[in-house]
Structure formats: structure tokens, C-alpha cells
Scaffold this motif. Structure first.
Motif, PDB file in Angstrom:
ATOM      1  N   ALA A  17       0.812  -1.214   0.000  1.00 60.01           N
ATOM      2  CA  ALA A  17       0.000   0.000   0.000  1.00 60.01           C
ATOM      3  C   ALA A  17       0.844   1.262   0.000  1.00 60.01           C
ATOM      4  O   ALA A  17       0.348   2.355  -0.193  1.00 60.01           O
ATOM      5  N   ALA A  18       2.169   1.138   0.219  1.00 63.32           N
ATOM      6  CA  ALA A  18       3.035   2.307   0.300  1.00 63.32           C
ATOM      7  C   ALA A  18       3.356   2.817  -1.103  1.00 63.32           C
ATOM      8  O   ALA A  18       3.316   2.080  -2.079  1.00 63.32           O
ATOM      9  N   PRO A  19       3.714   4.097  -1.243  1.00 63.85           N
ATOM     10  CA  PRO A  19       4.080   4.654  -2.556  1.00 63.85           C
ATOM     11  C   PRO A  19       5.274   3.916  -3.147  1.00 63.85           C
ATOM     12  O   PRO A  19       6.178   3.485  -2.428  1.00 63.85           O
ATOM     13  N   GLN A  20       5.317   3.791  -4.458  1.00 60.48           N
ATOM     14  CA  GLN A  20       6.371   3.027  -5.114  1.00 60.48           C
ATOM     15  C   GLN A  20       7.746   3.672  -4.982  1.00 60.48           C
ATOM     16  O   GLN A  20       8.759   3.011  -5.121  1.00 60.48           O
ATOM     17  N   ASP A  21       7.793   5.004  -4.741  1.00 59.97           N
ATOM     18  CA  ASP A  21       9.088   5.650  -4.626  1.00 59.97           C
ATOM     19  C   ASP A  21       9.589   5.689  -3.187  1.00 59.97           C
ATOM     20  O   ASP A  21      10.584   6.324  -2.881  1.00 59.97           O
ATOM     21  N   SER A  22       8.887   4.994  -2.276  1.00 59.84           N
ATOM     22  CA  SER A  22       9.312   4.943  -0.881  1.00 59.84           C
ATOM     23  C   SER A  22      10.619   4.184  -0.773  1.00 59.84           C
ATOM     24  O   SER A  22      10.861   3.218  -1.485  1.00 59.84           O
ATOM     25  N   LYS A  23      11.432   4.622   0.143  1.00 59.91           N
ATOM     26  CA  LYS A  23      12.730   3.982   0.344  1.00 59.91           C
ATOM     27  C   LYS A  23      12.831   3.417   1.766  1.00 59.91           C
ATOM     28  O   LYS A  23      12.287   3.974   2.705  1.00 59.91           O
ATOM     29  N   VAL A  24      13.542   2.334   1.876  1.00 60.13           N
ATOM     30  CA  VAL A  24      13.877   1.804   3.182  1.00 60.13           C
ATOM     31  C   VAL A  24      15.124   2.540   3.662  1.00 60.13           C
ATOM     32  O   VAL A  24      16.183   2.453   3.044  1.00 60.13           O
ATOM     33  N   ARG A  25      14.986   3.276   4.743  1.00 59.08           N
ATOM     34  CA  ARG A  25      16.091   4.078   5.269  1.00 59.08           C
ATOM     35  C   ARG A  25      16.840   3.264   6.323  1.00 59.08           C
ATOM     36  O   ARG A  25      16.362   3.097   7.448  1.00 59.08           O
ATOM     37  N   TRP A  26      18.005   2.735   5.918  1.00 58.62           N
ATOM     38  CA  TRP A  26      18.795   1.909   6.828  1.00 58.62           C
ATOM     39  C   TRP A  26      19.653   2.815   7.698  1.00 58.62           C
ATOM     40  O   TRP A  26      20.280   3.755   7.211  1.00 58.62           O
ATOM     41  N   CYS A  27      19.700   2.514   8.994  1.00 56.60           N
ATOM     42  CA  CYS A  27      20.452   3.354   9.920  1.00 56.60           C
ATOM     43  C   CYS A  27      21.850   2.777  10.124  1.00 56.60           C
ATOM     44  O   CYS A  27      22.004   1.584  10.433  1.00 56.60           O
ATOM     45  N   LEU A  28      22.866   3.613   9.956  1.00 55.15           N
ATOM     46  CA  LEU A  28      24.265   3.211  10.068  1.00 55.15           C
ATOM     47  C   LEU A  28      24.932   3.956  11.223  1.00 55.15           C
ATOM     48  O   LEU A  28      24.541   5.073  11.553  1.00 55.15           O
ATOM     49  N   THR A  29      25.968   3.344  11.808  1.00 53.29           N
ATOM     50  CA  THR A  29      26.613   3.961  12.966  1.00 53.29           C
ATOM     51  C   THR A  29      28.083   4.287  12.747  1.00 53.29           C
ATOM     52  O   THR A  29      28.756   4.721  13.680  1.00 53.29           O
ATOM     53  N   SER A  30      28.587   4.064  11.546  1.00 51.11           N
ATOM     54  CA  SER A  30      30.001   4.371  11.281  1.00 51.11           C
ATOM     55  C   SER A  30      30.161   4.794   9.835  1.00 51.11           C
ATOM     56  O   SER A  30      29.298   4.540   8.985  1.00 51.11           O
ATOM     57  N   ASN A  31      31.283   5.444   9.550  1.00 56.19           N
ATOM     58  CA  ASN A  31      31.560   5.869   8.177  1.00 56.19           C
ATOM     59  C   ASN A  31      31.722   4.675   7.248  1.00 56.19           C
ATOM     60  O   ASN A  31      31.350   4.726   6.072  1.00 56.19           O
ATOM     61  N   GLN A  32      32.313   3.572   7.772  1.00 54.28           N
ATOM     62  CA  GLN A  32      32.474   2.383   6.942  1.00 54.28           C
ATOM     63  C   GLN A  32      31.108   1.815   6.529  1.00 54.28           C
ATOM     64  O   GLN A  32      30.901   1.429   5.380  1.00 54.28           O
ATOM     65  N   GLU A  33      30.183   1.742   7.510  1.00 56.58           N
ATOM     66  CA  GLU A  33      28.839   1.251   7.182  1.00 56.58           C
ATOM     67  C   GLU A  33      28.156   2.178   6.186  1.00 56.58           C
ATOM     68  O   GLU A  33      27.463   1.718   5.274  1.00 56.58           O
ATOM     69  N   LEU A  34      28.333   3.464   6.356  1.00 58.53           N
ATOM     70  CA  LEU A  34      27.711   4.431   5.455  1.00 58.53           C
ATOM     71  C   LEU A  34      28.229   4.260   4.033  1.00 58.53           C
ATOM     72  O   LEU A  34      27.455   4.316   3.067  1.00 58.53           O
ATOM     73  N   ARG A  35      29.540   4.049   3.876  1.00 54.40           N
ATOM     74  CA  ARG A  35      30.104   3.847   2.535  1.00 54.40           C
ATOM     75  C   ARG A  35      29.516   2.597   1.885  1.00 54.40           C
ATOM     76  O   ARG A  35      29.171   2.606   0.704  1.00 54.40           O
ATOM     77  N   LYS A  36      29.424   1.528   2.659  1.00 58.05           N
ATOM     78  CA  LYS A  36      28.866   0.292   2.104  1.00 58.05           C
ATOM     79  C   LYS A  36      27.414   0.506   1.695  1.00 58.05           C
ATOM     80  O   LYS A  36      26.997   0.106   0.591  1.00 58.05           O
ATOM     81  N   CYS A  37      26.642   1.138   2.553  1.00 58.95           N
ATOM     82  CA  CYS A  37      25.231   1.387   2.250  1.00 58.95           C
ATOM     83  C   CYS A  37      25.093   2.282   1.012  1.00 58.95           C
ATOM     84  O   CYS A  37      24.269   2.026   0.128  1.00 58.95           O
ATOM     85  N   ASN A  38      25.914   3.327   0.942  1.00 60.40           N
ATOM     86  CA  ASN A  38      25.855   4.225  -0.213  1.00 60.40           C
ATOM     87  C   ASN A  38      26.207   3.503  -1.507  1.00 60.40           C
ATOM     88  O   ASN A  38      25.608   3.746  -2.556  1.00 60.40           O
TER      89      ASN A  38
END
Length: 685
Positions: A17-38
Motif C-alpha cells: 500500500a506504500a508509494p512506489q518511490d518509498s525507500k527503506v532508510r537503513w540506519c548506520l553507525t560508522s563511516n564504513q557502514e555508510l560507505r557500504k550502504c551508499n
């Protein structure tokens, strides 16, 4: 690889039922995790990355709707599940054959000390409040009195740990203390600290900074295992691969948590390898390990919808966390216990008990909580929102699977109250109208009455016998109509139920497993046979005697016991001949409680039955009598409550025969309550 990433992450959308352009916002706690997620997010429009300064900030952001999901360790899952956040686990990491993580103590083979000789050593920990690196090892050292700590009123736990180890690296601890002395970076509880998490703690040991590393059993690389050993609690040492016989404890697998109402996609659980190939379970090239997920993860397993943090972590683990927050239990006892009542009638009796339980100082010794069902009460006891309730053997089985313990048992033989030599029990029987022609062999297609789904005499015993002889699991098809409170209200299993019999509300409570349903409980089950159109009633052996020949409520005033008979496999008998014609002899009802509450519950119940037990003349309240119903809080036939030894498990209390019956019945998935299914989903906890 980008194609595979897109193929996988394309499924990371919200509920349909959610809009098709909705994104799953994953929460990261370090720069390394952020780079991988990006990097992952560059190939899809369905993943967004949100960085926060730590797990606590991520939990808060998910609760506030600023992020959607994060993978957490058991200690953080506990925090996320607290009332002020109310997040819940939806997927668990599966590590394949090693899906049940072990907390272990790793040392260099060249060292010579034992587990009992850790005082003064240098320690490496995965992080403050994490399972393998803090909760388990510090809890064990406290329980063995190796670390001296009288509780938070004495001094902070961190201070006691500092006084035990000569130096440590505990990422997340106060940076100016010895708990951060061995750390290589900023001592933060993130990958910004090189000695953070399992691989960081192992690196701390490997670099010679520490003498011991408290980590998960999968941490030591295969190529280096011959250089290290495990310290066992019995002061022996074993190889790294012998973790199953040399560990500190088993711990919960990490899990993805989110807020209630947010739905992550089921395609995460598909058994193909696209998720792994996409790189979500690999941290290679990011200068750290276990980013977003553990690198040893094979797949994510979807958890039952009823699952919450406390069901996932189980009672023993949550008790360990609480012991580190307030201190190990002492000899002091609680001023009161919280009793859980189901339905209006039980709540009214409990409230009367509470008023009469007030001591000379004006302190109430029994407070009342209420739940919509026994399972809800069991959940409340697990969360420490309630302390105890008396329940049927089938419910004791479920409660035991959820980590609760039996504390006291109802005794129905007054002569045994003084000596307590024999465990109390009763017979499960099947009652029919005399001359009806209904036998055990022609029950298929008949109309059946049960006291409640999952109860011993009313469901577990007869259904196990029928399943054994017919192989039938769907009893809504075996019987033409039934009343089995707790079943699906739309199914045949609720067709005979009556509700409250009072106005509009009657339909709303129809087939509910509480006294609001007139055909609930043993007396209600017999009433279903008498006036509800049932052909057979599955009850306990005393039910007919308690509701005929002038006994029982108004509806039963003209009933004669001689108008009914018992049926059993291959035979029938008068209702008084239950010792010969029964379905099974089963354990009495028992009081269940949280392991941490057992001592207080036993002490206060002994005190209360001394004042309000059956033999006390002119007592203003009777624990074992019910004024506005039958068998409220306790069975009316109870003469006393007897303590069950603290060493006795729920399986030992129920007995091998009954446990075998329950295990057999659980072969039918439809007979596993949602609560029990959630509690046993990952049985290694």
C-alpha cells in the motif's frame, strides 16, 4: 555485481500500500557502514542511508520515523523493545550450521591462566552492553563472585569491572577510564574504534594489547585457530572448534528491528543467493567487518508476526541484562506480587484479594494485572509487567517454552497438604449423555465441547489421542461443530460457542478464551454439552460431580449425574468410575512465574494461603472459592498450594508422559499457539 545488487535491492520496498518511490532508510553507525550502504544504494532507488552517532540514536530515529531499520545485537534489541521505543525484530540473521551463536573467551595458546584467574588480566570486549563481549562474561563473573559488586547503590558496574581487570578496551565506555585504556581509537561503540565488535576485540588480543577477548565463536579466522584456545568455565582449555562444549553461553542471533506498522519485504527471506551475491553480507574492501550484517550471515529468516524483543531474547537472557543494570539478586524480598487475571470475573476476584491482602503497615501484598487471555498474561510475566498466575498443564508447557518456571502446584487432596509427598493430579475424561449412543469410536462428525484451545483435559489429551488414531490435524473438519474458546471465531471450532449471552457485546466475546465466554472453562464445557447442542464434553473428572445433584450454578440445578456417562477408547462407564475410564492422568494446575520472581511469589503465596486458604475460619476472602463463576484464579477444588522445588524444570514437573503427549500433538502445526511458536522459533536461545 551491480545487476545482482539491483535485483536484490529492488525488493526493498514498503508494504504494497506504500508509494512506489518509498525507500527503506537503513540506519548506520560508522563511516564504513555508510560507505557500504551508499555503494549499495547507487544501484537502486529503493534504499536510503541514514547515519547516526550510535545504536541508541538509531533506535530513537527509527522510533521517530526518521529511519526505518537496523540490525542489532541482543543487548540493543532489549533496549529497542522497551516501552518508550517499542521496536520489534522482524528478521534474524541465519549463520547456517552455526546459527546458534556462542559467547566464548579466547586467549593465546602461549598464555597459562585459567578462567578463575582473570583478576588483574587485560580484557578486550566487543562493546559495552553487547551480548558476547559484555552481558554474558560480566554476568558470569558477577554470578561467581569473581567481580565484587553489590549493585548500583554500591557503585557503577563499570567501576567494579575496572577494579577487576587491570586494563580493558570496552568500546562505548567512559573514555577517561581504564575501560578504554587498551582501545586503539576513540573507544566509541562503532567501527570508528579499531577494537570494536567481535573482530576488533579479537584484534585487540592478537595485537597483544589484551590477554583475553570475549567474542562470538565464529570470530577467530580459520588460518589462525591453532594459535588460540578457549577458556572453559570449569578451568580447562579447549581448541577454538570445541566451542559447543567450552563456551560461556549461547546468545541470540542478531536481528533486523523496525517500528511497529512498518513492513519490510518478504523477499529478504527467499532462499536464493542473490542477497549474498549482492554484497549485503560482505564487508570486503571497507576496512572493517560485519557492516550492516554479520559477514557470516547466510540469509535472513523472517520472524513470526507476534514476535517482539522479549519473546525473541527469552526470559533467561533478559534476566541477565537486568542483573547488570541493578545488580545480582540479594536476600531481600519484594513487598508485593502482581497477579495476572483473565476476564472480568477473575479481575473482580483478584481486586477483592488485593484489598484483603493489605498488611498492618497498609502495604498491599497482591496487586492485580489483567490480560485478554492466558497467553497475554504469560507475555506480561515474561516482560515483568506481571509476576504470576495459576494455569493448566498445557499452558505450563507453553510458559516453560517461553522461559517461565512452575513455582507452586495446586493440591486437591487435603491429606497431602501437611506432608506433600504426592504430586497432585487429575483425570482427563470425555462426558456424553447417557444413552446417546456416542462412543469413542464414532466421534467423527459429532459436536464437541472443549474448555479452551491448548488446555490439558479439554484439548491436548483428547486431540492427541484422536491424532494418534486418525492422523487428523484439522479438528475443525473432524468434528461437525465445536466450542473451543481461543480458536478462529469464524471456524467450526467456535460454532457452538455462545459469547456472554448479554446484548451486543455477546458476539464480540464469542469464543474468547476467558470467563466472558459462557462455555469457557470446565463448567462452561459441561454447560455446552447440557444446553449448547454438544454431543461430547472433554473435561476433568470432577466436573460432572461439581455441577449436578444440586451442586453448581442455577443452570445446573436440576441436572443429575446419573444422566451422564464417560466414554473412553473401547469402553464406557458411570461418571464416578473415572479411575477406570479416562483419557489420561495429568498433572495439576501450577503457578508459573519469571525465574527472577520465583522466590518472592512462593513467599507471598505461602503467606496469603495462611490467611485465606481453605481451612481458615471466618476469612474475609477465600483464595480457593469463586463467588461469581467457577475456578477463578485457582481451581475451586484446591485445598492448598505446595512449593515445587526450584531445581525442577517445567518438563520434570509435567512428567515424561505428558511432555511426550504435548510433543506429539505439536506435530500438528495448527496446535502450536502463536506465543509458543514465537518463543521457540529460534530454539537455541
Amino acid at each position: 555485481m551491480n545487476i545482482l545488487v539491483s535485483a536484490f535491492l529492488g525488493c526493498l520496498v514498503l508494504a504494497p500500500a506504500a508509494p512506489q518511490d518509498s525507500k527503506v532508510r537503513w540506519c548506520l553507525t560508522s563511516n564504513q557502514e555508510l560507505r557500504k550502504c551508499n555503494d549499495l544504494s547507487t544501484t537502486t532507488m529503493q534504499l536510503a542511508c541514514v547515519k547516526r552517532d550510535g545504536h541508541h540514536e538509531c533506535i530513537r530515529s527509527i522510533k521517530d520515523g526518521e529511519a526505518d531499520a537496523i540490525t542489532l545485537d541482543g543487548g540493543d534489541i532489549y533496549k529497542a523493545g522497551l516501552r518508550n521505543y517499542d521496536l520489534h525484530p522482524v528478521y534474524a540473521e541465519d549463520y547456517g550450521e552455526d546459527s546458534c551463536p556462542y559467547a566464548v573467551a579466547v586467549v593465546k595458546k602461549s598464555s597459562r591462566f585459567k578462567f578463575s584467574e582473570l583478576r588483574g588480566k587485560r580484557s578486550c570486549h566487543t562493546g559495552l552492553g553487547k551480548s558476547a563481549g559484555w552481558i554474558v562474561p560480566i554476568g558470569i563473573l558477577l554470578s561467581r563472585n569473581q567481580i565484587k559488586w553489590a549493585g548500583i547503590e554500591d557503585k557503577p558496574l563499570e567501576q567494579a569491572v575496572m577494579e577487576f581487570f587491570s586494563a580493558s578496551c570496552v568500546p562505548g565506555a567512559t573514555k577517561s577510564t581504564r575501560l578504554c585504556q587498551l582501545c586503539k581509537g576513540d573507544c566509541s561503540r562503532s567501527h570508528e574504534e579499531p577494537y570494536y565488535d567481535d573482530d576488533g576485540a579479537f584484534q585487540c588480543l592478537k595485537d597483544g594489547a589484551g590477554d583475553i577477548a570475549f567474542v562470538q565463536h565464529l570470530t577467530v579466522p580459520a588460518a589462525e585457530k591453532d594459535q588460540y584456545e578457549l577458556l572453559c568455565k570449569d578451568d580447562t582449555r579447549k581448541s577454538i572448534d570445541e566451542y559447543k562444549t567450552c563456551h560461556l553461553a549461547q546468545i541470540p542471533a542478531r536481528a533486523v528491528v523496525t517500528r511497529r506498522g512498518f513492513i519490510l519485504p518478504p523477499c529478504l527471506t527467499e532462499s536464493n543467493s542473490s542477497f549474498k551475491k549482492a554484497g549485503a553480507f560482505s564487508s570486503e574492501g571497507y576496512t572493517a567487518k560485519n557492516l550492516m550484517f554479520r559477514d557470516s550471515t547466510k540469509r535472513l529468516v523472517q520472524l513470526p508476526k507476534i514476535m517482539d524483543a522479549f519473546l525473541y531474547l527469552r526470559a533467561q537472557y533478559t534476566a541477565s541484562i537486568r542483573s547488570l543494570q541493578k545488580g545480582m539478586s540479594t536476600d531481600s524480598t519484594s513487598q508485593y506480587i502482581k497477579w495476572c487475571a483473565v476476564g472480568h470475573a477473575e479481575t473482580a476476584k483478584c481486586d477483592l484479594w488485593s484489598v484483603n491482602s493489605m498488611d498492618e503497615s497498609g502495604n498491599v501484598r497482591v496487586e492485580c494485572q489483567n490480560g485478554q487471555s492466558v497467553d497475554e498474561c504469560i507475555s506480561k510475566i515474561m516482560r515483568r509487567e506481571a509476576d504470576a498466575m495459576a494455569i493448566d498443564g498445557g499452558q505450563v508447557y507453553t510458559a516453560g517454552k517461553c522461559g517461565l518456571v512452575p513455582a507452586m502446584v495446586e493440591q486437591y487432596d487435603e491429606s497431602q497438604c501437611a506432608v506433600g509427598s504426592d504430586a497432585s493430579s487429575y483425570y482427563a475424561v470425555a462426558v456424553v449423555r447417557k444413552g446417546s449412543g456416542v462412543t469413542w469410536n464414532n466421534l467423527r462428525g459429532k459436536k464437541s465441547c472443549h474448555n479452551s484451545l491448548g488446555r490439558t483435559a479439554g484439548w491436548n489429551i483428547p486431540m492427541a489421542l484422536l491424532h494418534n488414531s486418525t492422523g487428523e490435524c484439522d479438528f475443525s473438519k473432524y468434528f461437525s461443530q465445536s466450542c473451543a474458546p481461543g480458536a478462529d471465531p469464524e471456524s467450526n471450532l467456535c460454532a457452538l460457542c455462545k459469547g456472554s449471552g448479554k446484548g451486543v457485546r455477546s458476539e464480540r466475546v464469542k469464543c474468547k478464551p476467558s470467563t466472558e465466554e459462557l462455555y469457557y472453562g470446565y463448567a462452561g464445557t459441561f454447560r455446552c454439552l447440557v444446553e449448547g447442542g454438544g454431543d461430547v464434553a472433554f473435561v476433568r473428572h470432577s466436573t460432572v460431580e461439581e455441577n449436578t445433584d444440586g451442586k453448581g450454578p442455577d443452570w445446573a440445578s436440576k441436572l443429575k449425574s446419573s444422566d451422564f456417562e464417560l466414554i473412553c477408547p473401547g469402553s464406557s462407564a458411570p461418571v464416578s468410575d473415572y479411575a477406570r475410564c479416562n483419557l489420561a492422568k495429568v498433572p495439576a494446575h501450577a503457578v508459573v512465574t519469571h525465574p527472577e520472581s520465583r522466590r518472592d511469589v512462593v513467599a507471598i503465596l505461602k503467606e496469603q494461603q495462611g490467611m485465606f486458604g481453605g481451612s481458615i475460619p471466618d476469612a474475609p476472602f477465600r483464595m480457593f472459592q469463586s463467588e461469581n463463576g467457577k475456578n477463578l484464579l485457582f481451581k475451586d477444588s484446591t485445598k492448598c498450594l505446595q512449593e515445587i522445588p526450584a531445581t525442577k524444570t517445567f518438563k520434570e514437573f509435567l512428567g515424561d508422559a505428558y511432555v511426550a503427549t504435548m510433543d506429539f500433538l505439536r506435530q500438528c502445526s495448527s496446535n502450536v499457539p502463536d506465543l509458543e511458536n514465537a518463543c521457540t522459533f529460534r530454539t537455541c536461545h
